[in-house]
Design a protein around this motif. Structure first.
Motif, PDB file in Angstrom:
ATOM      1  N   MET A 112      35.120  58.836 -65.591  1.00  0.00           N
ATOM      2  CA  MET A 112      36.560  58.917 -65.795  1.00  0.00           C
ATOM      3  C   MET A 112      36.883  60.346 -66.245  1.00  0.00           C
ATOM      4  O   MET A 112      36.296  60.854 -67.179  1.00  0.00           O
ATOM      5  CB  MET A 112      36.979  57.892 -66.837  1.00  0.00           C
ATOM      6  CG  MET A 112      38.450  57.804 -67.017  1.00  0.00           C
ATOM      7  SD  MET A 112      39.111  56.549 -68.150  1.00  0.00           S
ATOM      8  CE  MET A 112      37.937  55.262 -68.211  1.00  0.00           C
ATOM      9  N   THR A 113      37.828  60.961 -65.561  1.00  0.00           N
ATOM     10  CA  THR A 113      38.169  62.332 -65.912  1.00  0.00           C
ATOM     11  C   THR A 113      39.081  62.367 -67.133  1.00  0.00           C
ATOM     12  O   THR A 113      39.751  61.387 -67.453  1.00  0.00           O
ATOM     13  CB  THR A 113      38.870  63.039 -64.736  1.00  0.00           C
ATOM     14  OG1 THR A 113      40.134  62.409 -64.522  1.00  0.00           O
ATOM     15  CG2 THR A 113      38.038  62.995 -63.472  1.00  0.00           C
ATOM     16  N   HIS A 114      39.101  63.503 -67.758  1.00  0.00           N
ATOM     17  CA  HIS A 114      39.924  63.698 -68.960  1.00  0.00           C
ATOM     18  C   HIS A 114      41.397  63.483 -68.652  1.00  0.00           C
ATOM     19  O   HIS A 114      42.108  62.811 -69.400  1.00  0.00           O
ATOM     20  CB  HIS A 114      39.664  65.093 -69.513  1.00  0.00           C
ATOM     21  CG  HIS A 114      40.439  65.415 -70.742  1.00  0.00           C
ATOM     22  ND1 HIS A 114      40.185  64.804 -71.956  1.00  0.00           N
ATOM     23  CD2 HIS A 114      41.471  66.263 -70.957  1.00  0.00           C
ATOM     24  CE1 HIS A 114      41.026  65.272 -72.860  1.00  0.00           C
ATOM     25  NE2 HIS A 114      41.816  66.155 -72.278  1.00  0.00           N
ATOM     26  N   ASP A 115      41.888  64.053 -67.547  1.00  0.00           N
ATOM     27  CA  ASP A 115      43.305  63.898 -67.189  1.00  0.00           C
ATOM     28  C   ASP A 115      43.654  62.456 -66.863  1.00  0.00           C
ATOM     29  O   ASP A 115      44.750  61.990 -67.171  1.00  0.00           O
ATOM     30  CB  ASP A 115      43.670  64.795 -66.006  1.00  0.00           C
ATOM     31  CG  ASP A 115      43.765  66.257 -66.396  1.00  0.00           C
ATOM     32  OD1 ASP A 115      44.125  66.535 -67.564  1.00  0.00           O
ATOM     33  OD2 ASP A 115      43.492  67.119 -65.557  1.00  0.00           O
ATOM     34  N   TYR A 116      42.733  61.737 -66.247  1.00  0.00           N
ATOM     35  CA  TYR A 116      42.976  60.322 -65.936  1.00  0.00           C
ATOM     36  C   TYR A 116      43.130  59.536 -67.239  1.00  0.00           C
ATOM     37  O   TYR A 116      44.027  58.715 -67.372  1.00  0.00           O
ATOM     38  CB  TYR A 116      41.834  59.765 -65.097  1.00  0.00           C
ATOM     39  CG  TYR A 116      41.994  58.313 -64.751  1.00  0.00           C
ATOM     40  CD1 TYR A 116      42.989  57.909 -63.861  1.00  0.00           C
ATOM     41  CD2 TYR A 116      41.175  57.352 -65.313  1.00  0.00           C
ATOM     42  CE1 TYR A 116      43.148  56.574 -63.537  1.00  0.00           C
ATOM     43  CE2 TYR A 116      41.338  56.021 -64.996  1.00  0.00           C
ATOM     44  CZ  TYR A 116      42.314  55.634 -64.102  1.00  0.00           C
ATOM     45  OH  TYR A 116      42.474  54.320 -63.790  1.00  0.00           O
ATOM     46  N   LEU A 117      42.267  59.785 -68.201  1.00  0.00           N
ATOM     47  CA  LEU A 117      42.349  59.107 -69.492  1.00  0.00           C
ATOM     48  C   LEU A 117      43.663  59.442 -70.197  1.00  0.00           C
ATOM     49  O   LEU A 117      44.331  58.554 -70.739  1.00  0.00           O
ATOM     50  CB  LEU A 117      41.159  59.496 -70.370  1.00  0.00           C
ATOM     51  CG  LEU A 117      41.054  58.821 -71.724  1.00  0.00           C
ATOM     52  CD1 LEU A 117      40.988  57.306 -71.574  1.00  0.00           C
ATOM     53  CD2 LEU A 117      39.848  59.316 -72.473  1.00  0.00           C
ATOM     54  N   ILE A 118      44.066  60.700 -70.157  1.00  0.00           N
ATOM     55  CA  ILE A 118      45.343  61.101 -70.759  1.00  0.00           C
ATOM     56  C   ILE A 118      46.496  60.357 -70.095  1.00  0.00           C
ATOM     57  O   ILE A 118      47.398  59.857 -70.768  1.00  0.00           O
ATOM     58  CB  ILE A 118      45.544  62.628 -70.670  1.00  0.00           C
ATOM     59  CG1 ILE A 118      44.594  63.344 -71.627  1.00  0.00           C
ATOM     60  CG2 ILE A 118      46.985  63.016 -70.969  1.00  0.00           C
ATOM     61  CD1 ILE A 118      44.591  64.848 -71.488  1.00  0.00           C
ATOM     62  N   SER A 119      46.468  60.251 -68.765  1.00  0.00           N
ATOM     63  CA  SER A 119      47.559  59.565 -68.068  1.00  0.00           C
ATOM     64  C   SER A 119      47.609  58.090 -68.447  1.00  0.00           C
ATOM     65  O   SER A 119      48.692  57.512 -68.567  1.00  0.00           O
ATOM     66  CB  SER A 119      47.429  59.740 -66.553  1.00  0.00           C
ATOM     67  OG  SER A 119      46.346  58.997 -66.033  1.00  0.00           O
ATOM     68  N   LEU A 120      46.456  57.462 -68.624  1.00  0.00           N
ATOM     69  CA  LEU A 120      46.428  56.054 -69.043  1.00  0.00           C
ATOM     70  C   LEU A 120      47.005  55.888 -70.449  1.00  0.00           C
ATOM     71  O   LEU A 120      47.781  54.953 -70.705  1.00  0.00           O
ATOM     72  CB  LEU A 120      45.006  55.505 -68.997  1.00  0.00           C
ATOM     73  CG  LEU A 120      44.407  55.302 -67.614  1.00  0.00           C
ATOM     74  CD1 LEU A 120      42.966  54.819 -67.740  1.00  0.00           C
ATOM     75  CD2 LEU A 120      45.232  54.343 -66.794  1.00  0.00           C
ATOM     76  N   ILE A 121      46.636  56.769 -71.342  1.00  0.00           N
ATOM     77  CA  ILE A 121      47.148  56.696 -72.719  1.00  0.00           C
ATOM     78  C   ILE A 121      48.657  56.874 -72.719  1.00  0.00           C
ATOM     79  O   ILE A 121      49.390  56.110 -73.354  1.00  0.00           O
ATOM     80  CB  ILE A 121      46.476  57.762 -73.614  1.00  0.00           C
ATOM     81  CG1 ILE A 121      45.007  57.423 -73.826  1.00  0.00           C
ATOM     82  CG2 ILE A 121      47.205  57.891 -74.953  1.00  0.00           C
ATOM     83  CD1 ILE A 121      44.194  58.531 -74.475  1.00  0.00           C
ATOM     84  N   ARG A 122      49.142  57.868 -71.964  1.00  0.00           N
ATOM     85  CA  ARG A 122      50.577  58.176 -71.961  1.00  0.00           C
ATOM     86  C   ARG A 122      51.390  57.123 -71.215  1.00  0.00           C
ATOM     87  O   ARG A 122      52.605  57.103 -71.313  1.00  0.00           O
ATOM     88  CB  ARG A 122      50.801  59.576 -71.398  1.00  0.00           C
ATOM     89  CG  ARG A 122      50.289  60.647 -72.361  1.00  0.00           C
ATOM     90  CD  ARG A 122      50.322  62.021 -71.743  1.00  0.00           C
ATOM     91  NE  ARG A 122      51.665  62.457 -71.434  1.00  0.00           N
ATOM     92  CZ  ARG A 122      52.394  63.254 -72.204  1.00  0.00           C
ATOM     93  NH1 ARG A 122      51.910  63.677 -73.357  1.00  0.00           N
ATOM     94  NH2 ARG A 122      53.596  63.619 -71.828  1.00  0.00           N
ATOM     95  N   THR A 123      50.747  56.256 -70.478  1.00  0.00           N
ATOM     96  CA  THR A 123      51.423  55.114 -69.859  1.00  0.00           C
ATOM     97  C   THR A 123      51.357  53.899 -70.774  1.00  0.00           C
ATOM     98  O   THR A 123      52.331  53.168 -70.924  1.00  0.00           O
ATOM     99  CB  THR A 123      50.785  54.782 -68.498  1.00  0.00           C
ATOM    100  OG1 THR A 123      50.904  55.921 -67.654  1.00  0.00           O
ATOM    101  CG2 THR A 123      51.460  53.592 -67.849  1.00  0.00           C
ATOM    102  N   GLY A 124      50.223  53.705 -71.400  1.00  0.00           N
ATOM    103  CA  GLY A 124      50.016  52.535 -72.250  1.00  0.00           C
ATOM    104  C   GLY A 124      50.804  52.561 -73.546  1.00  0.00           C
ATOM    105  O   GLY A 124      51.284  51.523 -74.002  1.00  0.00           O
ATOM    106  N   VAL A 125      50.950  53.713 -74.142  1.00  0.00           N
ATOM    107  CA  VAL A 125      51.672  53.807 -75.416  1.00  0.00           C
ATOM    108  C   VAL A 125      53.129  53.370 -75.277  1.00  0.00           C
ATOM    109  O   VAL A 125      53.597  52.539 -76.059  1.00  0.00           O
ATOM    110  CB  VAL A 125      51.537  55.215 -76.047  1.00  0.00           C
ATOM    111  CG1 VAL A 125      52.504  55.403 -77.193  1.00  0.00           C
ATOM    112  CG2 VAL A 125      50.105  55.426 -76.531  1.00  0.00           C
TER     113      VAL A 125
END
Length: 89
Positions: free
Chosen positions: A1-14
């Motif tokens: 899992m790439t760093h940007d993908y993880l960031i996008s998931l966090i910024r969608t989930g919050v």
């Protein structure tokens, strides 16, 4: 899992979590509805609140970048365009 993908998931989930939390708080306010109406209303409130929260924080973040932390992480993901996509292939 790439760093940007993880960031996008966090910024969608919050924002989704904030929407759910605010909908739950509204349900604790003592509003009584029948089961079908309650389910539909809750789903709508979660969706609208989450989308509104996301839009508001993104607008504030464009002026004050540090407020991006309200989406779970202060950094927005960056997306690399594939050279083939950039060439229109």
């Amino acid at each position: 899992m790439t760093h940007d993908y993880l960031i996008s998931l966090i910024r969608t989930g919050v924002p989704a979590g904030i929407g759910a939390l605010l909908a739950w708080l509204a349900s604790q306010a003592g509003i009584v509805l029948d089961a079908d109406s309650s389910t539909a209303l809750t789903a709508g409130v979660v969706a609208l609140t989450g989308a509104g929260y996301y839009a508001l924080v993104r607008a504030l973040e464009s002026r004050w970048p540090r407020l991006g932390v309200l989406l779970g992480t202060p950094a927005a993901p960056t997306y690399k365009v594939d050279d083939r996509e950039a060439a229109g292939q």
